[in-house]
Design a protein around this motif. Structure first.
Motif, PDB file in Angstrom:
ATOM      1  N   LYS A   1       4.275  -9.759  -9.569  1.00 41.65           N
ATOM      2  CA  LYS A   1       4.909  -9.080  -8.692  1.00 41.65           C
ATOM      3  C   LYS A   1       4.224  -7.459  -8.618  1.00 41.65           C
ATOM      4  O   LYS A   1       3.653  -7.106  -7.528  1.00 41.65           O
ATOM      5  CB  LYS A   1       6.442  -8.722  -8.851  1.00 41.65           C
ATOM      6  CG  LYS A   1       6.930  -7.944  -7.766  1.00 41.65           C
ATOM      7  CD  LYS A   1       8.499  -7.663  -8.091  1.00 41.65           C
ATOM      8  CE  LYS A   1       9.247  -6.583  -7.197  1.00 41.65           C
ATOM      9  NZ  LYS A   1      10.557  -6.531  -7.569  1.00 41.65           N
ATOM     10  N   LEU A   2       4.051  -6.866  -9.622  1.00 41.28           N
ATOM     11  CA  LEU A   2       3.236  -5.638  -9.571  1.00 41.28           C
ATOM     12  C   LEU A   2       1.777  -5.728  -9.176  1.00 41.28           C
ATOM     13  O   LEU A   2       1.442  -4.936  -8.658  1.00 41.28           O
ATOM     14  CB  LEU A   2       3.274  -5.169 -11.305  1.00 41.28           C
ATOM     15  CG  LEU A   2       4.617  -4.705 -11.805  1.00 41.28           C
ATOM     16  CD1 LEU A   2       4.623  -4.420 -13.463  1.00 41.28           C
ATOM     17  CD2 LEU A   2       5.098  -3.331 -11.049  1.00 41.28           C
ATOM     18  N   GLN A   3       1.260  -6.763  -9.704  1.00 41.27           N
ATOM     19  CA  GLN A   3      -0.285  -6.804  -9.342  1.00 41.27           C
ATOM     20  C   GLN A   3      -0.295  -7.167  -7.941  1.00 41.27           C
ATOM     21  O   GLN A   3      -1.289  -6.564  -7.090  1.00 41.27           O
ATOM     22  CB  GLN A   3      -0.987  -8.067 -10.136  1.00 41.27           C
ATOM     23  CG  GLN A   3      -1.186  -7.959 -11.693  1.00 41.27           C
ATOM     24  CD  GLN A   3      -1.988  -6.546 -12.112  1.00 41.27           C
ATOM     25  OE1 GLN A   3      -1.648  -5.372 -11.778  1.00 41.27           O
ATOM     26  NE2 GLN A   3      -3.063  -6.891 -12.354  1.00 41.27           N
ATOM     27  N   LYS A   4       0.503  -7.964  -7.205  1.00 37.54           N
ATOM     28  CA  LYS A   4       0.602  -8.247  -5.940  1.00 37.54           C
ATOM     29  C   LYS A   4       0.752  -6.955  -5.027  1.00 37.54           C
ATOM     30  O   LYS A   4       0.220  -6.569  -3.971  1.00 37.54           O
ATOM     31  CB  LYS A   4       1.703  -9.374  -5.431  1.00 37.54           C
ATOM     32  CG  LYS A   4       1.232 -10.706  -5.778  1.00 37.54           C
ATOM     33  CD  LYS A   4       2.193 -11.677  -5.187  1.00 37.54           C
ATOM     34  CE  LYS A   4       1.638 -13.253  -5.667  1.00 37.54           C
ATOM     35  NZ  LYS A   4       2.444 -14.059  -5.036  1.00 37.54           N
ATOM     36  N   ASN A   5       1.788  -6.094  -5.599  1.00 39.25           N
ATOM     37  CA  ASN A   5       2.176  -4.850  -4.839  1.00 39.25           C
ATOM     38  C   ASN A   5       0.952  -3.980  -4.971  1.00 39.25           C
ATOM     39  O   ASN A   5       0.709  -3.245  -3.767  1.00 39.25           O
ATOM     40  CB  ASN A   5       3.390  -4.207  -5.603  1.00 39.25           C
ATOM     41  CG  ASN A   5       4.692  -4.851  -5.394  1.00 39.25           C
ATOM     42  OD1 ASN A   5       4.838  -5.605  -4.203  1.00 39.25           O
ATOM     43  ND2 ASN A   5       5.851  -4.706  -5.986  1.00 39.25           N
ATOM     44  N   LEU A   6       0.224  -3.844  -6.212  1.00 41.93           N
ATOM     45  CA  LEU A   6      -1.157  -3.102  -6.031  1.00 41.93           C
ATOM     46  C   LEU A   6      -1.981  -3.518  -5.343  1.00 41.93           C
ATOM     47  O   LEU A   6      -2.508  -2.342  -4.552  1.00 41.93           O
ATOM     48  CB  LEU A   6      -1.407  -3.089  -7.575  1.00 41.93           C
ATOM     49  CG  LEU A   6      -2.751  -2.164  -7.859  1.00 41.93           C
ATOM     50  CD1 LEU A   6      -2.657  -0.754  -7.513  1.00 41.93           C
ATOM     51  CD2 LEU A   6      -3.377  -2.372  -9.397  1.00 41.93           C
TER      52      LEU A   6
ATOM     53  N   SER B   1      -1.681  -5.062  -2.485  1.00 48.69           N
ATOM     54  CA  SER B   1      -1.424  -4.819  -1.171  1.00 48.69           C
ATOM     55  C   SER B   1      -1.529  -3.501  -0.747  1.00 48.69           C
ATOM     56  O   SER B   1      -1.853  -3.062   0.267  1.00 48.69           O
ATOM     57  CB  SER B   1       0.280  -5.162  -1.073  1.00 48.69           C
ATOM     58  OG  SER B   1       0.780  -4.880   0.263  1.00 48.69           O
ATOM     59  N   THR B   2      -1.187  -2.503  -1.735  1.00 47.13           N
ATOM     60  CA  THR B   2      -1.445  -1.038  -1.664  1.00 47.13           C
ATOM     61  C   THR B   2      -2.706  -0.741  -1.278  1.00 47.13           C
ATOM     62  O   THR B   2      -3.130   0.048  -0.484  1.00 47.13           O
ATOM     63  CB  THR B   2      -0.826  -0.365  -2.716  1.00 47.13           C
ATOM     64  OG1 THR B   2       0.523  -0.392  -2.836  1.00 47.13           O
ATOM     65  CG2 THR B   2      -0.987   1.239  -2.662  1.00 47.13           C
TER      66      THR B   2
ATOM     67  N   ASP C   1      -4.037  -1.842   2.058  1.00 45.51           N
ATOM     68  CA  ASP C   1      -3.339  -0.894   3.079  1.00 45.51           C
ATOM     69  C   ASP C   1      -4.220   0.523   3.098  1.00 45.51           C
ATOM     70  O   ASP C   1      -4.406   0.940   4.316  1.00 45.51           O
ATOM     71  CB  ASP C   1      -1.800  -0.463   2.805  1.00 45.51           C
ATOM     72  CG  ASP C   1      -1.005  -1.582   3.046  1.00 45.51           C
ATOM     73  OD1 ASP C   1      -1.441  -2.787   3.707  1.00 45.51           O
ATOM     74  OD2 ASP C   1       0.367  -1.620   2.600  1.00 45.51           O
TER      75      ASP C   1
END
Length: 139
Positions: free
Chosen positions: A14-19, A21-22, A25
């Motif tokens: 989850k953390l790696q996917k969020n990073l 995605s960030t 963006d």
């Protein structure tokens, strides 16, 4: 034990996917050509910090008995092949960047354009002898 191990894996993913995605963006919002020098340095340092964190975690991952015992060969081959590709790209970047910077500094030195507050010694084409700091006097 299993549920906490799986929970930790879920949290890391989850953390790696969020990073990721960030990062994607941020790339869309701010193009490299629109960034100033400080922005470029900060973005590069942020990337290196996250790469080092991920590489350290991968190294620890490959020392974990659960991983060592259960990871199939195909996954290990993928990690090995991808890590070697990344290493090759990093080495190519390092060689290219360091060589270009060396040439630029050498040229600037010959033209007397190096900032004297930062660089007080002349750059030579040969490997300059490294100055060694003498022992400190305690008397």
């Amino acid at each position: 034990m299993e549920s906490s191990f799986i929970g930790n894996l879920d949290e890391w993913i989850k953390l790696q996917k969020n990073l990721l995605s960030t990062l994607k963006d941020m790339e869309k919002k701010e193009k490299t050509e629109d960034m100033d020098r400080l922005d470029l340095i900060l973005a590069s340092r942020t990337a290196f910090q996250h790469m080092m964190r991920t590489l350290k975690a991968f190294d620890q991952w490959l020392q974990d008995p659960m991983v060592i015992k259960h990871m199939p060969r195909e996954m290990l081959e993928d990690v090995k092949n991808t890590s070697w590709e990344l290493l090759q790209r990093l080495l190519e970047l390092d060689i290219r960047h360091t060589s270009q910077f060396r040439e630029m500094i050498s040229k600037m030195s010959k033209e007397g354009k190096l900032d004297p507050l930062i660089w007080t010694r002349p750059v030579t084409e040969e490997h300059p002898e490294r100055e060694r700091r003498g022992p400190l006097s305690t008397i």
